[in-house]
Design a protein around this motif. Structure first.
Motif, PDB file in Angstrom:
ATOM      1  N   ILE A  94      -0.632   5.211   1.738  1.00  0.00           N
ATOM      2  CA  ILE A  94      -0.297   4.767   3.095  1.00  0.00           C
ATOM      3  C   ILE A  94      -0.812   5.776   4.114  1.00  0.00           C
ATOM      4  O   ILE A  94      -1.425   5.393   5.118  1.00  0.00           O
ATOM      5  CB  ILE A  94       1.218   4.532   3.248  1.00  0.00           C
ATOM      6  CG1 ILE A  94       1.650   3.326   2.399  1.00  0.00           C
ATOM      7  CG2 ILE A  94       1.586   4.327   4.723  1.00  0.00           C
ATOM      8  CD1 ILE A  94       3.150   3.138   2.291  1.00  0.00           C
ATOM      9  N   HIS A  95      -0.608   7.047   3.855  1.00  0.00           N
ATOM     10  CA  HIS A  95      -1.100   8.082   4.778  1.00  0.00           C
ATOM     11  C   HIS A  95      -2.621   8.049   4.884  1.00  0.00           C
ATOM     12  O   HIS A  95      -3.169   8.166   5.988  1.00  0.00           O
ATOM     13  CB  HIS A  95      -0.626   9.473   4.344  1.00  0.00           C
ATOM     14  CG  HIS A  95       0.837   9.696   4.542  1.00  0.00           C
ATOM     15  ND1 HIS A  95       1.465   9.591   5.767  1.00  0.00           N
ATOM     16  CD2 HIS A  95       1.816  10.009   3.659  1.00  0.00           C
ATOM     17  CE1 HIS A  95       2.745   9.820   5.628  1.00  0.00           C
ATOM     18  NE2 HIS A  95       3.000  10.083   4.348  1.00  0.00           N
ATOM     19  N   PHE A  99      -5.127  -6.006  -5.317  1.00  0.00           N
ATOM     20  CA  PHE A  99      -4.628  -6.259  -3.965  1.00  0.00           C
ATOM     21  C   PHE A  99      -4.865  -5.081  -3.028  1.00  0.00           C
ATOM     22  O   PHE A  99      -5.296  -5.264  -1.895  1.00  0.00           O
ATOM     23  CB  PHE A  99      -3.133  -6.602  -4.004  1.00  0.00           C
ATOM     24  CG  PHE A  99      -2.548  -6.703  -2.634  1.00  0.00           C
ATOM     25  CD1 PHE A  99      -2.699  -7.859  -1.909  1.00  0.00           C
ATOM     26  CD2 PHE A  99      -1.899  -5.627  -2.056  1.00  0.00           C
ATOM     27  CE1 PHE A  99      -2.187  -7.953  -0.620  1.00  0.00           C
ATOM     28  CE2 PHE A  99      -1.378  -5.715  -0.783  1.00  0.00           C
ATOM     29  CZ  PHE A  99      -1.535  -6.879  -0.058  1.00  0.00           C
ATOM     30  N   LYS A 100      -4.562  -3.878  -3.487  1.00  0.00           N
ATOM     31  CA  LYS A 100      -4.687  -2.701  -2.622  1.00  0.00           C
ATOM     32  C   LYS A 100      -6.108  -2.555  -2.098  1.00  0.00           C
ATOM     33  O   LYS A 100      -6.311  -2.289  -0.913  1.00  0.00           O
ATOM     34  CB  LYS A 100      -4.282  -1.428  -3.359  1.00  0.00           C
ATOM     35  CG  LYS A 100      -2.804  -1.315  -3.639  1.00  0.00           C
ATOM     36  CD  LYS A 100      -2.525  -0.016  -4.370  1.00  0.00           C
ATOM     37  CE  LYS A 100      -1.109   0.111  -4.794  1.00  0.00           C
ATOM     38  NZ  LYS A 100      -0.857   1.371  -5.501  1.00  0.00           N
ATOM     39  N   GLU A 101      -7.064  -2.737  -2.972  1.00  0.00           N
ATOM     40  CA  GLU A 101      -8.461  -2.612  -2.575  1.00  0.00           C
ATOM     41  C   GLU A 101      -8.835  -3.677  -1.540  1.00  0.00           C
ATOM     42  O   GLU A 101      -9.518  -3.392  -0.556  1.00  0.00           O
ATOM     43  CB  GLU A 101      -9.357  -2.725  -3.806  1.00  0.00           C
ATOM     44  CG  GLU A 101     -10.811  -2.460  -3.534  1.00  0.00           C
ATOM     45  CD  GLU A 101     -11.666  -2.563  -4.780  1.00  0.00           C
ATOM     46  OE1 GLU A 101     -12.866  -2.285  -4.652  1.00  0.00           O
ATOM     47  OE2 GLU A 101     -11.168  -2.945  -5.857  1.00  0.00           O
ATOM     48  N   ILE A 102      -8.374  -4.885  -1.752  1.00  0.00           N
ATOM     49  CA  ILE A 102      -8.651  -5.963  -0.794  1.00  0.00           C
ATOM     50  C   ILE A 102      -8.015  -5.630   0.549  1.00  0.00           C
ATOM     51  O   ILE A 102      -8.656  -5.740   1.596  1.00  0.00           O
ATOM     52  CB  ILE A 102      -8.149  -7.314  -1.333  1.00  0.00           C
ATOM     53  CG1 ILE A 102      -8.957  -7.727  -2.564  1.00  0.00           C
ATOM     54  CG2 ILE A 102      -8.226  -8.395  -0.251  1.00  0.00           C
ATOM     55  CD1 ILE A 102      -8.374  -8.906  -3.327  1.00  0.00           C
ATOM     56  N   PHE A 103      -6.762  -5.215   0.531  1.00  0.00           N
ATOM     57  CA  PHE A 103      -6.073  -4.903   1.779  1.00  0.00           C
ATOM     58  C   PHE A 103      -6.753  -3.752   2.515  1.00  0.00           C
ATOM     59  O   PHE A 103      -6.971  -3.825   3.717  1.00  0.00           O
ATOM     60  CB  PHE A 103      -4.600  -4.573   1.546  1.00  0.00           C
ATOM     61  CG  PHE A 103      -3.865  -4.314   2.823  1.00  0.00           C
ATOM     62  CD1 PHE A 103      -3.395  -5.365   3.581  1.00  0.00           C
ATOM     63  CD2 PHE A 103      -3.683  -3.017   3.295  1.00  0.00           C
ATOM     64  CE1 PHE A 103      -2.740  -5.140   4.788  1.00  0.00           C
ATOM     65  CE2 PHE A 103      -3.032  -2.778   4.487  1.00  0.00           C
ATOM     66  CZ  PHE A 103      -2.563  -3.837   5.239  1.00  0.00           C
ATOM     67  N   LEU A 163       4.199  -1.325   3.496  1.00  0.00           N
ATOM     68  CA  LEU A 163       3.184  -1.444   2.443  1.00  0.00           C
ATOM     69  C   LEU A 163       3.718  -0.984   1.089  1.00  0.00           C
ATOM     70  O   LEU A 163       3.147  -1.328   0.046  1.00  0.00           O
ATOM     71  CB  LEU A 163       1.929  -0.647   2.808  1.00  0.00           C
ATOM     72  CG  LEU A 163       1.113  -1.207   3.970  1.00  0.00           C
ATOM     73  CD1 LEU A 163      -0.057  -0.292   4.285  1.00  0.00           C
ATOM     74  CD2 LEU A 163       0.650  -2.625   3.689  1.00  0.00           C
ATOM     75  N   GLU A 164       4.821  -0.268   1.097  1.00  0.00           N
ATOM     76  CA  GLU A 164       5.444   0.132  -0.167  1.00  0.00           C
ATOM     77  C   GLU A 164       5.875  -1.090  -0.967  1.00  0.00           C
ATOM     78  O   GLU A 164       5.964  -1.041  -2.189  1.00  0.00           O
ATOM     79  CB  GLU A 164       6.628   1.064   0.080  1.00  0.00           C
ATOM     80  CG  GLU A 164       6.211   2.433   0.574  1.00  0.00           C
ATOM     81  CD  GLU A 164       7.383   3.343   0.907  1.00  0.00           C
ATOM     82  OE1 GLU A 164       8.556   2.890   0.875  1.00  0.00           O
ATOM     83  OE2 GLU A 164       7.118   4.517   1.217  1.00  0.00           O
ATOM     84  N   LYS A 165       6.116  -2.214  -0.286  1.00  0.00           N
ATOM     85  CA  LYS A 165       6.475  -3.452  -0.982  1.00  0.00           C
ATOM     86  C   LYS A 165       5.320  -3.966  -1.829  1.00  0.00           C
ATOM     87  O   LYS A 165       5.522  -4.774  -2.727  1.00  0.00           O
ATOM     88  CB  LYS A 165       6.930  -4.515   0.014  1.00  0.00           C
ATOM     89  CG  LYS A 165       8.218  -4.146   0.699  1.00  0.00           C
ATOM     90  CD  LYS A 165       8.713  -5.211   1.627  1.00  0.00           C
ATOM     91  CE  LYS A 165      10.005  -4.715   2.257  1.00  0.00           C
ATOM     92  NZ  LYS A 165      10.689  -5.704   3.021  1.00  0.00           N
TER      93      LYS A 165
END
Length: 95
Positions: free
Chosen positions: A14-15, A51-55, A4-6
Motif C-alpha cells: 500500500i505504501h 488481482f494486485k498486479e491488475i490493480f 486495499l488490505e481487504k
C-alpha cells in the motif's frame, strides 16, 4: 488506502502504491472506495489470480461504474479471460 488490505495488500504494498500514485488519484480512489471494492470483488469472484498486479497497473479502471465494469469482463469466456490475464495483464487495455 487502508481499504486495499481487504484485497490482501500488505502495508508495504500500500505504501509503495501511494508513493507511486498521484495524490489526486489517491483521493479519488479513497472517495470511491465502495465502488473500487465492488469492482475488485467482482474480479476476485471471476477467479482472477493476479488481482494486485491488475490493480496496481490499471487502478483507474476500478473507478468505472460497476455495471460498466462488469460488462467489460462479461464479454469474454470467464476461464479464457482469467487465464489470459494471468499470463499478461496488459490485455486489460484491449478489453
Amino acid at each position: 488506502m487502508k481499504f486495499l488490505e481487504k484485497f490482501n495488500f500488505t502495508k508495504d504494498e500500500i505504501h509503495a502504491f501511494e508513493d507511486n500514485t498521484a495524490d489526486v488519484m489517491l483521493r479519488t480512489l479513497a472517495d470511491a472506495r465502495k465502488l473500487v471494492l465492488a469492482n475488485g470483488n467482482y474480479l476476485l469472484e471471476l477467479g482472477v489470480t493476479n488481482f494486485k498486479e491488475i490493480f496496481q497497473n490499471y487502478y483507474e479502471l476500478f473507478l468505472l461504474d460497476h455495471s460498466n465494469f462488469v460488462n467489460i469482463f462479461n464479454k469474454y469466456d470467464r476461464d479464457d479471460l482469467v487465464e489470459k490475464l494471468a499470463k499478461n495483464v496488459a490485455i486489460v487495455e484491449y478489453l
